[in-house]
Design a protein around this motif. Structure first.
Motif, PDB file in Angstrom:
ATOM      1  N   GLU A 127      76.853   4.969  14.276  1.00  0.00           N
ATOM      2  CA  GLU A 127      75.401   4.943  14.432  1.00  0.00           C
ATOM      3  C   GLU A 127      75.044   4.012  15.575  1.00  0.00           C
ATOM      4  O   GLU A 127      75.470   2.856  15.611  1.00  0.00           O
ATOM      5  CB  GLU A 127      74.735   4.467  13.133  1.00  0.00           C
ATOM      6  N   ILE A 128      74.256   4.515  16.527  1.00  0.00           N
ATOM      7  CA  ILE A 128      73.916   3.759  17.738  1.00  0.00           C
ATOM      8  C   ILE A 128      72.397   3.628  17.793  1.00  0.00           C
ATOM      9  O   ILE A 128      71.687   4.636  17.868  1.00  0.00           O
ATOM     10  CB  ILE A 128      74.454   4.471  18.994  1.00  0.00           C
ATOM     11  N   THR A 129      71.922   2.392  17.755  1.00  0.00           N
ATOM     12  CA  THR A 129      70.485   2.134  17.745  1.00  0.00           C
ATOM     13  C   THR A 129      70.103   1.293  18.947  1.00  0.00           C
ATOM     14  O   THR A 129      70.524   0.134  19.055  1.00  0.00           O
ATOM     15  CB  THR A 129      70.069   1.399  16.456  1.00  0.00           C
ATOM     16  N   PRO A 130      69.320   1.861  19.893  1.00  0.00           N
ATOM     17  CA  PRO A 130      68.857   1.061  21.028  1.00  0.00           C
ATOM     18  C   PRO A 130      67.616   0.253  20.648  1.00  0.00           C
ATOM     19  O   PRO A 130      66.736   0.733  19.930  1.00  0.00           O
ATOM     20  CB  PRO A 130      68.534   2.109  22.092  1.00  0.00           C
ATOM     21  N   LYS A 131      67.536  -0.994  21.142  1.00  0.00           N
ATOM     22  CA  LYS A 131      66.382  -1.862  20.905  1.00  0.00           C
ATOM     23  C   LYS A 131      65.951  -2.499  22.216  1.00  0.00           C
ATOM     24  O   LYS A 131      66.797  -2.866  23.034  1.00  0.00           O
ATOM     25  CB  LYS A 131      66.723  -2.959  19.893  1.00  0.00           C
ATOM     26  N   LYS A 132      64.631  -2.636  22.362  1.00  0.00           N
ATOM     27  CA  LYS A 132      64.078  -3.291  23.554  1.00  0.00           C
ATOM     28  C   LYS A 132      63.425  -4.602  23.133  1.00  0.00           C
ATOM     29  O   LYS A 132      62.686  -4.658  22.144  1.00  0.00           O
ATOM     30  CB  LYS A 132      63.046  -2.400  24.232  1.00  0.00           C
ATOM     31  N   PHE A 133      63.683  -5.644  23.919  1.00  0.00           N
ATOM     32  CA  PHE A 133      63.140  -6.973  23.629  1.00  0.00           C
ATOM     33  C   PHE A 133      62.339  -7.470  24.822  1.00  0.00           C
ATOM     34  O   PHE A 133      62.803  -7.368  25.973  1.00  0.00           O
ATOM     35  CB  PHE A 133      64.270  -7.959  23.333  1.00  0.00           C
ATOM     36  N   ASN A 134      61.152  -8.037  24.527  1.00  0.00           N
ATOM     37  CA  ASN A 134      60.321  -8.675  25.555  1.00  0.00           C
ATOM     38  C   ASN A 134      60.562 -10.174  25.575  1.00  0.00           C
ATOM     39  O   ASN A 134      60.938 -10.782  24.566  1.00  0.00           O
ATOM     40  CB  ASN A 134      58.838  -8.413  25.287  1.00  0.00           C
ATOM     41  N   TYR A 135      60.301 -10.765  26.730  1.00  0.00           N
ATOM     42  CA  TYR A 135      60.390 -12.220  26.870  1.00  0.00           C
ATOM     43  C   TYR A 135      59.386 -12.889  25.937  1.00  0.00           C
ATOM     44  O   TYR A 135      58.237 -12.462  25.818  1.00  0.00           O
ATOM     45  CB  TYR A 135      60.118 -12.610  28.323  1.00  0.00           C
ATOM     46  N   THR A 151      67.815 -21.471  27.739  1.00  0.00           N
ATOM     47  CA  THR A 151      67.938 -20.502  26.644  1.00  0.00           C
ATOM     48  C   THR A 151      66.633 -19.723  26.546  1.00  0.00           C
ATOM     49  O   THR A 151      65.570 -20.306  26.351  1.00  0.00           O
ATOM     50  CB  THR A 151      68.236 -21.200  25.319  1.00  0.00           C
ATOM     51  N   VAL A 152      66.726 -18.415  26.694  1.00  0.00           N
ATOM     52  CA  VAL A 152      65.546 -17.547  26.656  1.00  0.00           C
ATOM     53  C   VAL A 152      65.506 -16.837  25.316  1.00  0.00           C
ATOM     54  O   VAL A 152      66.508 -16.272  24.860  1.00  0.00           O
ATOM     55  CB  VAL A 152      65.572 -16.526  27.807  1.00  0.00           C
ATOM     56  N   LEU A 153      64.341 -16.864  24.687  1.00  0.00           N
ATOM     57  CA  LEU A 153      64.124 -16.180  23.419  1.00  0.00           C
ATOM     58  C   LEU A 153      63.394 -14.865  23.680  1.00  0.00           C
ATOM     59  O   LEU A 153      62.364 -14.836  24.354  1.00  0.00           O
ATOM     60  CB  LEU A 153      63.293 -17.050  22.473  1.00  0.00           C
ATOM     61  N   TRP A 154      63.951 -13.775  23.138  1.00  0.00           N
ATOM     62  CA  TRP A 154      63.381 -12.447  23.288  1.00  0.00           C
ATOM     63  C   TRP A 154      62.960 -11.927  21.919  1.00  0.00           C
ATOM     64  O   TRP A 154      63.597 -12.236  20.907  1.00  0.00           O
ATOM     65  CB  TRP A 154      64.394 -11.488  23.893  1.00  0.00           C
ATOM     66  N   GLU A 167      64.671 -11.198  16.704  1.00  0.00           N
ATOM     67  CA  GLU A 167      64.763 -12.028  17.914  1.00  0.00           C
ATOM     68  C   GLU A 167      66.188 -11.997  18.481  1.00  0.00           C
ATOM     69  O   GLU A 167      67.157 -11.722  17.775  1.00  0.00           O
ATOM     70  CB  GLU A 167      64.347 -13.463  17.598  1.00  0.00           C
ATOM     71  N   TYR A 168      66.256 -12.338  19.768  1.00  0.00           N
ATOM     72  CA  TYR A 168      67.541 -12.350  20.473  1.00  0.00           C
ATOM     73  C   TYR A 168      67.527 -13.469  21.495  1.00  0.00           C
ATOM     74  O   TYR A 168      66.475 -13.761  22.086  1.00  0.00           O
ATOM     75  CB  TYR A 168      67.784 -11.001  21.172  1.00  0.00           C
ATOM     76  N   GLU A 169      68.642 -14.121  21.708  1.00  0.00           N
ATOM     77  CA  GLU A 169      68.727 -15.211  22.676  1.00  0.00           C
ATOM     78  C   GLU A 169      69.720 -14.874  23.776  1.00  0.00           C
ATOM     79  O   GLU A 169      70.758 -14.254  23.533  1.00  0.00           O
ATOM     80  CB  GLU A 169      69.164 -16.510  21.995  1.00  0.00           C
ATOM     81  N   SER A 170      69.383 -15.306  24.989  1.00  0.00           N
ATOM     82  CA  SER A 170      70.322 -15.216  26.112  1.00  0.00           C
ATOM     83  C   SER A 170      70.299 -16.538  26.859  1.00  0.00           C
ATOM     84  O   SER A 170      69.266 -17.218  26.908  1.00  0.00           O
ATOM     85  CB  SER A 170      69.958 -14.062  27.051  1.00  0.00           C
ATOM     86  N   VAL A 171      71.431 -16.904  27.432  1.00  0.00           N
ATOM     87  CA  VAL A 171      71.589 -18.219  28.051  1.00  0.00           C
ATOM     88  C   VAL A 171      71.879 -18.048  29.538  1.00  0.00           C
ATOM     89  O   VAL A 171      72.666 -17.185  29.944  1.00  0.00           O
ATOM     90  CB  VAL A 171      72.737 -19.002  27.370  1.00  0.00           C
ATOM     91  N   TYR A 172      71.232 -18.880  30.361  1.00  0.00           N
ATOM     92  CA  TYR A 172      71.409 -18.874  31.807  1.00  0.00           C
ATOM     93  C   TYR A 172      71.809 -20.276  32.261  1.00  0.00           C
ATOM     94  O   TYR A 172      71.385 -21.279  31.679  1.00  0.00           O
ATOM     95  CB  TYR A 172      70.113 -18.463  32.521  1.00  0.00           C
ATOM     96  N   ASP A 173      72.611 -20.329  33.310  1.00  0.00           N
ATOM     97  CA  ASP A 173      72.937 -21.626  33.906  1.00  0.00           C
ATOM     98  C   ASP A 173      71.684 -22.243  34.503  1.00  0.00           C
ATOM     99  O   ASP A 173      70.894 -21.572  35.173  1.00  0.00           O
ATOM    100  CB  ASP A 173      74.014 -21.462  34.995  1.00  0.00           C
ATOM    101  N   TYR A 174      71.535 -23.529  34.299  1.00  0.00           N
ATOM    102  CA  TYR A 174      70.322 -24.229  34.754  1.00  0.00           C
ATOM    103  C   TYR A 174      70.479 -24.669  36.208  1.00  0.00           C
ATOM    104  O   TYR A 174      71.492 -25.257  36.583  1.00  0.00           O
ATOM    105  CB  TYR A 174      70.071 -25.447  33.866  1.00  0.00           C
ATOM    106  N   ASP A 175      69.507 -24.343  37.027  1.00  0.00           N
ATOM    107  CA  ASP A 175      69.462 -24.793  38.416  1.00  0.00           C
ATOM    108  C   ASP A 175      68.284 -25.759  38.542  1.00  0.00           C
ATOM    109  O   ASP A 175      67.129 -25.338  38.546  1.00  0.00           O
ATOM    110  CB  ASP A 175      69.282 -23.599  39.353  1.00  0.00           C
ATOM    111  N   PRO A 176      68.558 -27.070  38.622  1.00  0.00           N
ATOM    112  CA  PRO A 176      67.451 -28.049  38.634  1.00  0.00           C
ATOM    113  C   PRO A 176      66.519 -27.895  39.825  1.00  0.00           C
ATOM    114  O   PRO A 176      65.366 -28.308  39.767  1.00  0.00           O
ATOM    115  CB  PRO A 176      68.179 -29.407  38.669  1.00  0.00           C
ATOM    116  N   ASP A 177      66.999 -27.317  40.906  1.00  0.00           N
ATOM    117  CA  ASP A 177      66.148 -27.150  42.088  1.00  0.00           C
ATOM    118  C   ASP A 177      65.197 -25.971  41.931  1.00  0.00           C
ATOM    119  O   ASP A 177      64.100 -25.966  42.507  1.00  0.00           O
ATOM    120  CB  ASP A 177      67.011 -26.957  43.342  1.00  0.00           C
ATOM    121  N   TYR A 178      65.617 -24.957  41.177  1.00  0.00           N
ATOM    122  CA  TYR A 178      64.780 -23.761  41.041  1.00  0.00           C
ATOM    123  C   TYR A 178      64.708 -23.318  39.582  1.00  0.00           C
ATOM    124  O   TYR A 178      65.062 -22.184  39.249  1.00  0.00           O
ATOM    125  CB  TYR A 178      65.336 -22.612  41.901  1.00  0.00           C
ATOM    126  N   PRO A 179      64.259 -24.175  38.670  1.00  0.00           N
ATOM    127  CA  PRO A 179      64.217 -23.748  37.261  1.00  0.00           C
ATOM    128  C   PRO A 179      63.200 -22.651  37.015  1.00  0.00           C
ATOM    129  O   PRO A 179      63.393 -21.790  36.164  1.00  0.00           O
ATOM    130  CB  PRO A 179      63.839 -25.038  36.523  1.00  0.00           C
TER     131      PRO A 179
END
Length: 831
Positions: free
Chosen positions: A163-171, A182-185, A194-206
């Motif tokens: 069974e394959i279920t597609p889901k769409k998440f907004n920011y 850490t972004v919460l969707w 809810e869903y979380e995704s993690v990005y490397d932090y760039d202090p110059d361009y957060p």
């Protein structure tokens, strides 16, 4: 009556007034208005100026409200494929002009795709199939398409219940820490999800990261794999000539689950099942059932959709036999010659597969079309008509159009960056002025492949192109792709027992003695010096070969050598060999004959009380007849090799202290499996015999037959699963003495995992062999058996390296040890 007249008159007046009013209104056109301004609303990623430019609307242009201009503008924006809704409305209107508003709704853009719940299929394989990149627009139909692709992957694995279920998440929000964001969707349809995704932090361009993901969505495919669907039963309906078991055997990939079928699974794969149905059609038509059809197939699931019953409805029809074969239009060959190629007699079952192969281009080139094309009829064509006679007979009519006979015009060669053109041309059997021959083209490609200078796969796939120059001349273009064919090696090591050791060697298979630094001349130069291993083995060799002396298929060459062995025996051997060979035309041009003359100085320093010690001088002449017809020198998949070699030392015609004769026979045979050049079956035979011409003559030990190991030790026939030189007769003190009779048989199943750019092969083998003291003690059934597996890897310029892991079944009778596995390293030896 007057009253009626008045009524009709009044009706006419009313009609005229209405008609004139409508006509006057139809001639009033809407007033054109000037576009005074254009704004855009709803755009997120798309630039407003770009949207206006693509709409075709311009400030200052005249426009009529409700005209086709606005509809065209909407269609232009639709075609961009980034909007799911486009509207153009009048935002403000003044006396002679309007302000327009373009309202758009963009398709969402994907930030990332996640797969949840996958186990049987790797996440990377699923993502590769979807192939979505960040920032790509996502339409509703795209999500459905990606779901189908994932479904196909699971179907291929037999997981039909997935069974394959597609889901769409907004920011939703973002949390910034020292080293990551850490972004919460939140699920578009279920905010609690809810869903979380993690990005490397760039202090110059957060803010750049957050700003980018804010207007995108996350696409998540949740997968519940479920149980595999197992085929429990296959039923056929409508079959009368073959029972169900016969037909089940023809389904190569689809089979019923049985406890004893441990080597294969019984999971259902729709794509493989469809292929099996095509194979069923081939099977029936091969057996004369020309009208056979698979009428229907149905799948019945049970046991909570974990088990499957397959029902296949077929129509067999009659089994056809050939009655008459009638040719029309043939003038070059008579009917009997063409019937000989077809190989069908009156009353034969109409084997559809055999018919097509013998009519058009079979692998052996024994078909009707090859007969014509080998004689220059390049544009030869034929059409067949099958006429049913009675219930089960066929009259077959073959209409032949022979057309003109073509000669070869230009023969061009491309891609030879190193190899000289004459080296290639001398291998070609297609000569300008000769009649076109398809067989000669294949023979030329085979010759170029066996040079080992070029990419073999490319040669067989795109190695030749022919283009008619006019209605009687064809130009040929040979396309080659150079590859490294020269081998270099250098090594050094140190052992506390033996001191420094090392080796220096080079084999240039495409050498040019006139231009030694450019190469490409097709000559062979080899040099090897293994030094510093004086306690065991030291050798020096230097050789040169010109395979086309004076631009004729005549080989001339020489070798010089010096060898010292201190392993069991202590001996030295020095000398040189002169060789001459020639390619033959009879019995066919695959045959080759070669003669040689060799002088060697032998010094047996310690014969271990078996070989006569002392110095001897040996003069030897020899002759070899061979035939080589293989498709690929690195990994042969079809063809054969045969050679018989005879040597005479001393005797009534030669000087020297050694008098003997020696005969060796070697055959190799290769057969493709499943018509694939990557899977082959190989069988080989090696036999040898040596005997004295003069009783008691001093035959130096290297001339006898030794067996065991990987065959890299000098004068040793390989037999995997046993130690080097451990098989064969021994002296009274247990030393191997070599045999006068040798026999060995080999079978291998070989599979090429890759052929280009780095050939990699794996193999399974079974072999048996032995050496015997003399003919009186020879028993060709007393063979030492082994089996195992191995691999080869061709790395230029090192050469072919690999390993074999063999199990010697008869080690107890060889060296007293129990049967066991033996590892063998291979270097420089292929198949």
């Amino acid at each position: 009556m007057l009253k009626n007249f008045q009524i009709r008159s009044l009706s006419l007046i009313v009609f005229l007034l209405v008609f004139l009013t409508i006509d006057s209104f139809s001639q009033v056109k809407p007033a054109s208005l000037q576009i005074l301004g254009i704004t855009v609303e709803g755009n997120i990623s798309a630039d407003a100026n770009t949207i206006i430019a693509n709409s075709g609307l311009r400030v200052g242009n005249e426009i009529q409200p409700g005209s086709d201009a606005t509809n065209k503008a909407i269609r232009r924006l639709w075609k961009l494929g980034i909007f799911e809704d486009v509207q153009i409305i009048v935002e403000k209107k003044i006396e002679n002009g309007v302000f327009l508003l373009i309202k758009v709704v963009e398709f969402p853009r994907v930030e990332k795709v996640f797969i949840e719940g996958e186990d049987e299929i790797d996440e990377d394989d699923i993502l590769k199939e979807i192939n979505l990149i960040p920032g790509q627009t996502l339409k509703a139909q795209d999500v459905f398409k990606y779901k189908l692709k994932i479904r196909k992957l699971y179907d291929e694995e037999g997981l039909l219940n997935a069974e394959i279920t597609p889901k769409k998440f907004n920011y939703s929000s973002a949390d910034t820490s020292d080293d990551e964001i850490t972004v919460l969707w939140k699920n578009i349809n279920d905010p609690e999800d809810e869903y979380e995704s993690v990005y490397d932090y760039d202090p110059d361009y957060p803010s750049n990261i957050i700003g980018k993901v804010k207007n995108r969505i996350l696409l998540v495919f949740e997968i519940v794999e479920g149980d595999e669907v197992v085929v429990r039963e296959i039923v056929f309906n409508g079959n009368q000539n073959y029972d169900d078991d016969d037909l089940k055997d023809e389904l190569e990939e689809t089979s019923e689950a049985r406890w004893w079928k441990f080597w294969t699974g019984s999971n259902f794969n729709r794509e493989e099942f469809d292929t099996d149905l095509e194979g069923l059609v081939t099977f029936y038509r091969k057996n004369g059932f020309r009208d056979f059809q698979v009428l229907n197939d149905s799948l019945e699931y049970f046991n909570d959709k974990q088990d499957l019953k397959i029902i296949i409805d077929v129509y067999e029809g009659p089994q056809y036999k050939v009655r008459n074969i009638v040719f029309d239009g043939n003038t070059v060959y008579d009917d009997d010659r063409l019937l000989e190629r077809l190989d069908f007699e009156k009353g034969d079952i109409f084997d559809y597969e055999k018919w097509n192969q013998n009519l058009r281009f079979n692998e052996a080139q024994t078909d009707v079309s090859s007969l014509y094309q080998d004689m220059g009829y390049l544009t030869f064509n034929l059409q067949t008509r099958e006429v049913k006679v009675g219930e089960d007979s066929l009259d077959i009519f073959i209409d032949i159009t022979e057309n003109n006979r073509f000669k070869i015009g230009d023969v061009r060669i491309t891609g030879n960056d190193k190899t000289k053109e004459k080296v290639i041309r001398r291998e070609l059997y297609t000569v300008p002025g000769d009649y076109f021959s398809r067989n000669n083209i294949f023979r030329s490609i085979q010759q170029l492949a066996n040079l080992q200078y070029f990419n073999v796969e490319q040669l067989y796939q795109t190695g030749v192109d022919y283009r008619p120059a006019n209605d009687s001349t064809v130009s040929l273009i040979y396309n080659v792709e150079e590859k490294s064919s020269d081998y270099l090696n250098a090594s050094i090591g140190y052992s506390g027992s033996f001191g420094f050791s090392g080796a220096v060697g080079v084999t240039l298979t495409n050498f040019s003695i006139t231009e030694p630094f450019q190469l490409g001349g097709g000559q062979i130069l080899n040099f090897n010096w293994q030094f510093g291993v004086g306690n065991f083995y030291r050798t020096f060799t230097l050789g040169f070969t010109e395979p086309w002396f004076m631009d004729t298929p005549t080989l001339v060459g020489f070798d010089v050598f010096d060898t010292r062995q201190r392993y069991v025996y202590d001996l030295r051997q020095s000398g040189g060999t002169i060789k001459v060979g020639r390619r033959l035309k009879w019995p066919d041009n695959y045959f080759y004959v070669q003669g040689m003359f060799r002088f060697q100085y032998n010094d047996v320093i310690d014969g271990r009380e078996f070989y006569a010690e002392g110095v001897s001088r040996q003069y030897t002449v020899g002759a070899t007849i061979s035939r080589t017809d293989i498709d690929n020198p690195i990994f042969p998949s079809k063809g054969s090799k045969f050679s018989i070699n005879a040597e005479l030392s001393g005797g009534p015609i030669l000087p020297g202290d050694v008098d003997y004769y020696k005969i060796e026979l070697k055959t190799e045979w290769y057969k493709r499996l499943f018509n694939s050049n990557r899977l082959a079956f190989y069988t080989g035979l090696d036999m040898g015999y040596i005997d004295e011409l003069v009783k008691g003559t001093t035959i130096q030990p290297f001339e006898f037959f030794y067996m065991g190991g990987n065959g890299l030790v000098i004068a040793t026939t390989p037999l995997r699963g046993y130690d080097d030189r451990s098989v064969g007769p021994r002296s009274s003190n247990g030393n191997i003495i070599g045999g006068r009779v040798m026999s060995k048989y080999t079978m291998e199943l070989r599979a090429a995992l890759a052929l280009d750019p780095i050939p990699i092969y794996v193999l399974g083998f079974a072999e048996a062999g032995n050496t015997f003291f003399d003919l009186t003690e020879t028993d060709f059934f007393d063979l030492k058996r082994s089996a195992g597996f191995g691999a080869r890897l061709l790395i230029n310029p090192i050469g072919l390296i690999g390993f074999d892991y063999g199990y010697g079944f008869d080690r107890k009778s060889v060296d007293g040890n129990d049967p066991s596995w033996e590892f063998h390293f291979q270097f420089g030896r292929g198949f």
